[in-house]
Design an enzyme around this catalytic site. Structure first.
Site, mmCIF file in Angstrom:
data_model
loop_
_atom_site.group_PDB
_atom_site.id
_atom_site.type_symbol
_atom_site.label_atom_id
_atom_site.label_comp_id
_atom_site.label_asym_id
_atom_site.label_seq_id
_atom_site.Cartn_x
_atom_site.Cartn_y
_atom_site.Cartn_z
ATOM 1 N N ARG A 58 39.500 19.057 6.804
ATOM 2 C CA ARG A 58 38.391 18.678 6.043
ATOM 3 C C ARG A 58 37.582 19.593 5.926
ATOM 4 O O ARG A 58 36.467 19.736 4.867
ATOM 5 C CB ARG A 58 38.108 17.467 5.872
ATOM 6 C CG ARG A 58 39.089 16.199 5.658
ATOM 7 C CD ARG A 58 38.612 14.825 5.519
ATOM 8 N NE ARG A 58 37.367 14.586 4.527
ATOM 9 C CZ ARG A 58 37.040 13.292 4.558
ATOM 10 N NH1 ARG A 58 37.227 12.698 5.238
ATOM 11 N NH2 ARG A 58 36.114 13.217 3.321
ATOM 12 N N ASP A 59 37.183 20.303 7.085
ATOM 13 C CA ASP A 59 36.095 21.228 7.054
ATOM 14 C C ASP A 59 36.644 22.707 7.602
ATOM 15 O O ASP A 59 35.914 23.194 8.674
ATOM 16 C CB ASP A 59 34.750 21.041 7.737
ATOM 17 C CG ASP A 59 34.064 19.821 6.924
ATOM 18 O OD1 ASP A 59 33.716 20.104 5.636
ATOM 19 O OD2 ASP A 59 33.931 18.941 7.595
ATOM 20 N N PHE A 60 37.503 23.199 7.057
ATOM 21 C CA PHE A 60 38.571 24.262 7.860
ATOM 22 C C PHE A 60 38.141 25.641 7.529
ATOM 23 O O PHE A 60 38.733 26.265 6.881
ATOM 24 C CB PHE A 60 40.096 23.868 7.486
ATOM 25 C CG PHE A 60 41.109 24.430 8.292
ATOM 26 C CD1 PHE A 60 40.933 23.943 9.790
ATOM 27 C CD2 PHE A 60 42.289 25.281 8.050
ATOM 28 C CE1 PHE A 60 41.866 24.387 10.575
ATOM 29 C CE2 PHE A 60 43.154 25.726 9.114
ATOM 30 C CZ PHE A 60 42.862 25.331 10.148
ATOM 31 N N TYR A 61 36.867 25.963 7.766
ATOM 32 C CA TYR A 61 36.350 27.088 7.716
ATOM 33 C C TYR A 61 36.051 28.131 8.566
ATOM 34 O O TYR A 61 36.569 27.613 9.957
ATOM 35 C CB TYR A 61 34.821 26.909 7.129
ATOM 36 C CG TYR A 61 34.725 25.960 6.017
ATOM 37 C CD1 TYR A 61 35.027 26.346 4.716
ATOM 38 C CD2 TYR A 61 34.236 24.677 5.961
ATOM 39 C CE1 TYR A 61 35.050 25.748 3.780
ATOM 40 C CE2 TYR A 61 34.004 23.714 5.092
ATOM 41 C CZ TYR A 61 34.359 24.245 3.715
ATOM 42 O OH TYR A 61 34.430 23.517 2.783
ATOM 43 N N HIS A 90 34.373 26.977 12.024
ATOM 44 C CA HIS A 90 34.669 25.923 13.161
ATOM 45 C C HIS A 90 35.667 26.566 13.856
ATOM 46 O O HIS A 90 36.342 25.542 14.591
ATOM 47 C CB HIS A 90 35.062 24.849 12.201
ATOM 48 C CG HIS A 90 33.962 24.139 11.468
ATOM 49 N ND1 HIS A 90 33.929 23.474 10.302
ATOM 50 C CD2 HIS A 90 32.559 24.093 11.770
ATOM 51 C CE1 HIS A 90 32.714 23.045 9.888
ATOM 52 N NE2 HIS A 90 31.866 23.459 10.756
#
Length: 277
Positions: free
Chosen positions: A165-168, A171
């Site tokens: 869901r925050d696969f940037y 990270h």
């Protein structure tokens, strides 16, 4: 109330360890209304402490209206960390977790994770690459190795019911002493971070696979990404011949979502290498 701590942490804290951790001072890394992340020192060792102080009814309603399950505490990230460890995907190590309170709107919770010294985020690395072209063979080999590693991680997560869901790029943390940095062909020590919104299921729905891959694509658009890089990722992520992927609706939706995220973040259109001729 429940609390679990590794021995080196519990021995350095007073008997009322939960209370101590909820007020422990540290260097604030991020703070929003209902939670905060701090870098703390306990017993001479550095950790990251994420504290949750409940959740507002408005936030719950907002998530449910968008067909999303709200994050109610730190246990979401703890479960995500354990799932990645079970899959063999490098992440942070849990040093403690706990929660107290029955009302999810007022429940307090925390997780404590070991710090990762001598690491760099892929966002930091990509900004460096975006400012200057790849001039050395070592840089080219590193970029190729990262593509292989990230595609493998994404495939492993999605095939096993995990979406981040925050696969940037911010990270992912790369160990500076990773053998692959100096000896191309060896494994890169790449850790996946910040799993506080991760969702765990038996299968990852298409919507959330698109969201993860589009987030990754968006965050790499200023990193000197080429069409060839994108095609390589497509082949590695799907483990199918490239001719079976080109033109598929999945990748068109990924590009559309990545373009939307880029315009929202930067106020201008992105140059999408996947759509370059």
């Amino acid at each position: 109330m429940r609390i679990t701590l590794v021995p080196q942490v519990s021995s350095a804290l007073p008997p009322a360890a939960f209370d101590a951790l909820m007020v422990l001072p540290g260097v604030v890394q991020r703070r929003v209304k209902e939670r905060e992340t701090l870098r703390v020192t306990i017993g001479g060792r550095e950790y990251f402490l994420k504290r949750h102080f409940g959740v507002s009814l408005r936030e719950v309603a907002k998530n449910l209206s968008q067909l999303r399950w709200p994050v109610l505490g730190a246990d979401t990230e703890a479960r995500g960390i354990r799932r990645l460890q079970a899959l063999g995907v490098p992440t942070v190590s849990l040093a403690g977790e706990g929660e107290r309170g029955l009302n999810p709107l007022r429940r307090q919770s925390f997780i404590l994770t070991e710090a990762l010294p001598d690491t760099i985020t892929l966002e930091e690395l990509s900004l460096r690459w975006g400012r200057q072209p790849f001039r050395s063979r070592a840089d080219m080999l590193l970029k190729r190795a990262l593509l292989v590693r990230i595609a493998g991680i994404a495939r492993s997560l999605h095939e096993n019911g995990v979406n981040h869901r925050d696969f940037y790029l911010c990270h992912f943390r790369l160990e500076q002493g990773s053998p692959g940095l100096h000896r191309p062909g060896e494994a890169l020590l790449l850790h996946v971070m910040d799993l506080h919104r991760a969702q765990l299921r038996r299968r990852t729905p298409l919507r959330w696979r698109i969201k993860d891959i589009a987030s990754l694509y968006f965050s790499a658009l200023d990193a000197g990404l080429t069409r060839h890089d994108c095609l390589r990722f497509m082949r590695l992520y799907t483990e199918t011949p490239l001719r079976e992927q080109c033109g598929r609706p999945f990748w068109r939706r990924v590009s559309t979502k990545a373009e939307f995220l880029y315009r929202k973040a930067h106020g201008r259109s992105a140059k999408l290498p996947l759509e370059a001729g």
